[in-house]
Design a protein around this motif. Structure first.
Motif, PDB file in Angstrom:
ATOM      1  N   ARG A 149       0.809  -1.226   0.000  1.00  0.00           N
ATOM      2  CA  ARG A 149       0.000   0.000   0.000  1.00  0.00           C
ATOM      3  C   ARG A 149       0.841   1.275   0.000  1.00  0.00           C
ATOM      4  O   ARG A 149       0.422   2.298  -0.541  1.00  0.00           O
ATOM      5  N   HIS A 150       2.001   1.201   0.631  1.00  0.00           N
ATOM      6  CA  HIS A 150       2.823   2.396   0.817  1.00  0.00           C
ATOM      7  C   HIS A 150       4.267   2.057   0.433  1.00  0.00           C
ATOM      8  O   HIS A 150       4.973   1.401   1.207  1.00  0.00           O
ATOM      9  N   ALA A 229      11.914 -11.475  -4.391  1.00  0.00           N
ATOM     10  CA  ALA A 229      10.825 -12.044  -5.179  1.00  0.00           C
ATOM     11  C   ALA A 229       9.564 -11.193  -5.120  1.00  0.00           C
ATOM     12  O   ALA A 229       8.674 -11.352  -5.957  1.00  0.00           O
ATOM     13  N   ARG A 230       9.488 -10.305  -4.137  1.00  0.00           N
ATOM     14  CA  ARG A 230       8.278  -9.491  -3.938  1.00  0.00           C
ATOM     15  C   ARG A 230       8.515  -8.000  -4.160  1.00  0.00           C
ATOM     16  O   ARG A 230       7.668  -7.178  -3.831  1.00  0.00           O
ATOM     17  N   GLY A 231       9.678  -7.660  -4.688  1.00  0.00           N
ATOM     18  CA  GLY A 231       9.965  -6.269  -4.974  1.00  0.00           C
ATOM     19  C   GLY A 231      10.068  -5.388  -3.753  1.00  0.00           C
ATOM     20  O   GLY A 231       9.779  -4.189  -3.811  1.00  0.00           O
ATOM     21  N   VAL A 232      10.485  -5.975  -2.632  1.00  0.00           N
ATOM     22  CA  VAL A 232      10.610  -5.244  -1.376  1.00  0.00           C
ATOM     23  C   VAL A 232      12.080  -4.890  -1.158  1.00  0.00           C
ATOM     24  O   VAL A 232      12.955  -5.746  -1.337  1.00  0.00           O
ATOM     25  N   PRO A 233      12.381  -3.652  -0.792  1.00  0.00           N
ATOM     26  CA  PRO A 233      13.784  -3.301  -0.522  1.00  0.00           C
ATOM     27  C   PRO A 233      14.381  -4.206   0.549  1.00  0.00           C
ATOM     28  O   PRO A 233      13.740  -4.477   1.570  1.00  0.00           O
ATOM     29  N   LYS A 258       6.412   8.069   1.099  1.00  0.00           N
ATOM     30  CA  LYS A 258       5.529   9.062   1.706  1.00  0.00           C
ATOM     31  C   LYS A 258       4.894   8.401   2.922  1.00  0.00           C
ATOM     32  O   LYS A 258       4.079   7.490   2.778  1.00  0.00           O
ATOM     33  N   ARG A 259       5.264   8.842   4.094  1.00  0.00           N
ATOM     34  CA  ARG A 259       4.830   8.151   5.319  1.00  0.00           C
ATOM     35  C   ARG A 259       3.346   8.369   5.608  1.00  0.00           C
ATOM     36  O   ARG A 259       2.881   9.513   5.685  1.00  0.00           O
ATOM     37  N   PRO A 260       2.587   7.260   5.787  1.00  0.00           N
ATOM     38  CA  PRO A 260       1.195   7.380   6.224  1.00  0.00           C
ATOM     39  C   PRO A 260       1.144   7.587   7.741  1.00  0.00           C
ATOM     40  O   PRO A 260       2.143   7.414   8.438  1.00  0.00           O
ATOM     41  N   ALA A 261      -0.038   7.892   8.251  1.00  0.00           N
ATOM     42  CA  ALA A 261      -0.213   8.055   9.688  1.00  0.00           C
ATOM     43  C   ALA A 261      -0.116   6.700  10.377  1.00  0.00           C
ATOM     44  O   ALA A 261      -0.384   5.650   9.773  1.00  0.00           O
ATOM     45  N   ALA A 262       0.264   6.713  11.648  1.00  0.00           N
ATOM     46  CA  ALA A 262       0.395   5.469  12.400  1.00  0.00           C
ATOM     47  C   ALA A 262      -0.912   4.686  12.420  1.00  0.00           C
ATOM     48  O   ALA A 262      -0.920   3.457  12.322  1.00  0.00           O
ATOM     49  N   GLY A 263      -2.036   5.399  12.524  1.00  0.00           N
ATOM     50  CA  GLY A 263      -3.326   4.718  12.536  1.00  0.00           C
ATOM     51  C   GLY A 263      -3.602   3.979  11.241  1.00  0.00           C
ATOM     52  O   GLY A 263      -4.179   2.881  11.249  1.00  0.00           O
ATOM     53  N   GLU A 266      -1.580   0.774  11.308  1.00  0.00           N
ATOM     54  CA  GLU A 266      -2.227  -0.216  12.171  1.00  0.00           C
ATOM     55  C   GLU A 266      -3.387  -0.884  11.442  1.00  0.00           C
ATOM     56  O   GLU A 266      -3.536  -2.117  11.487  1.00  0.00           O
ATOM     57  N   HIS A 267      -4.207  -0.093  10.760  1.00  0.00           N
ATOM     58  CA  HIS A 267      -5.373  -0.638  10.050  1.00  0.00           C
ATOM     59  C   HIS A 267      -4.936  -1.567   8.926  1.00  0.00           C
ATOM     60  O   HIS A 267      -5.521  -2.639   8.724  1.00  0.00           O
ATOM     61  N   LEU A 268      -3.901  -1.192   8.184  1.00  0.00           N
ATOM     62  CA  LEU A 268      -3.403  -2.024   7.090  1.00  0.00           C
ATOM     63  C   LEU A 268      -2.960  -3.395   7.600  1.00  0.00           C
ATOM     64  O   LEU A 268      -3.331  -4.432   7.036  1.00  0.00           O
ATOM     65  N   LEU A 269      -2.160  -3.412   8.656  1.00  0.00           N
ATOM     66  CA  LEU A 269      -1.651  -4.673   9.181  1.00  0.00           C
ATOM     67  C   LEU A 269      -2.774  -5.501   9.795  1.00  0.00           C
ATOM     68  O   LEU A 269      -2.807  -6.734   9.659  1.00  0.00           O
TER      69      LEU A 269
END
Length: 340
Positions: A149-150, A229-233, A258-263, A266-269
């Motif tokens: 997502r980010h 394999a997942r394009g993650v740094p 671009k940093r999202p808010a902590a909330g 939390e919702h994403l995870l």
């Protein structure tokens, strides 16, 4: 679904016990036969305070391997090699799942992390399916979920390793060191070559049979594969030996484009099935996740020194995580073969 036959080499190890317990708890359609870590017949008597049936460890022989759909290789090196050698001569050949990593350098080895995989593949019958290090899987999963997502720029993690990664010997040495130190006696150092009790170590002592750097290198290799394999740094990671029996804890610093808010984090995870412990709950810790399947994250905080970064505190039970990965991998292999 038909019942399948699985052979567990190393049923008397602490990981083997976790696997046996999970098979029972999840009521899997599996006939699980346990062999001792050295392939010899033995009987495990449960501690008096535990309500557990006595476990019989069978001797490793050819008939058990031939009858198995899956062989889980989690014993001593010699017993694992014997079981794998017999399996290679069987027709059809049982699927081989390497729980220890001793086969991962072979050309026919494939790294497996079922929680990060999509689809169900039985794989080539000559493949040895090596489970990725649980710390690498946990960190790669966290970063992959965030990246979905980010977009991430980079990440750094300090990984605190429990002594149970050294098996029963590691647990016993921490226990005995603690008792010795409290009684002002010399502390045994056969496993770690140094004092682990009441201490944190960036490396083991010179007398240790294995180096902490070996585990760190394995985690880094697996992270490179799983993240790549997942394009993650690829994160920078430092492994530290902690004076705890079970459970990894990680302090993870992540810089976003671009940093999202902590909330929002939390919702994403939480949406992805990660347990989020907010400020009104006990923080994630090796104690709080004991016996629990899955990752626990707490204390997500924006980094006040970096406008695009955030901190994550994560904990998980290393034994449960590795046992779950073993069962998921074996299940995928069985279903993949049946689908062919």
């Amino acid at each position: 679904m038909r019942r399948t036959d699985w052979l567990l080499v190393g049923g008397d190890t602490i990981l083997g016990r976790e696997i046996r317990e999970l098979v029972e708890e999840q009521k899997l359609p599996v006939n699980l036969t346990a062999v001792s870590s050295r392939g010899e017949e033995s009987v495990l008597e449960a501690p008096e305070e535990e309500d557990e049936d006595i476990a019989v460890m069978h001797a490793l022989d050819r008939t058990l391997v031939e009858a198995a759909d899956v062989v889980l290789l989690g014993g001593a090196r010699e017993a694992n090699e014997r079981a794998a050698a017999v399996a290679r001569q069987c027709a059809p050949r049982p699927a081989l799942v390497d729980l220890t990593g001793q086969f991962e350098d072979l050309p026919e080895s494939r790294l497996r992390a079922p929680l990060l995989e999509t689809g169900e593949a039985g794989g080539d019958p000559d493949t040895i399916h090596t489970l990725a290090h649980p710390a690498a899987v946990a960190l790669a999963r966290l970063l992959a979920l965030l990246q979905s997502r980010h977009p991430l720029a980079r990440a750094v993690a300090t990984i605190l390793e429990p002594v149970s990664q050294q098996g029963r010997a590691g647990i016993d040495e921490l226990h005995n060191q603690t008792l010795s130190l409290l009684n002002f006696r010399p502390a045994p150092q056969d496993v770690f070559g140094a004092q682990v009790s009441f201490n944190l170590l960036p490396r083991y002592g010179s007398g240790a049979p294995h180096a902490l750097a070996e585990a760190a290198a394995r985690i880094e290799r697996h992270l490179a594969t799983l993240c790549g394999a997942r394009g993650v740094p690829l994160p920078s990671a430092r492994l530290i030996q902690a004076p705890v029996f079970h459970g990894y804890c990680m302090n993870v610093w992540v810089e976003f484009e671009k940093r999202p808010a902590a909330g929002a984090l939390e919702h994403l995870l939480e949406e992805a099935g990660i347990e989020i412990r907010r400020a009104d709950a006990e923080p994630a810790s090796n104690v709080s996740v004991a016996g629990q399947v899955g990752l626990s994250v707490s204390d997500i905080a924006e980094d006040h020194a970096s406008a695009q970064a955030a901190w994550f505190w994560m904990a998980f039970d290393n034994l449960r995580a590795h046992a779950e990965a073993a069962l998921l991998t074996a299940g995928l292999l069985v279903r993949g073969r049946e689908a062919r």
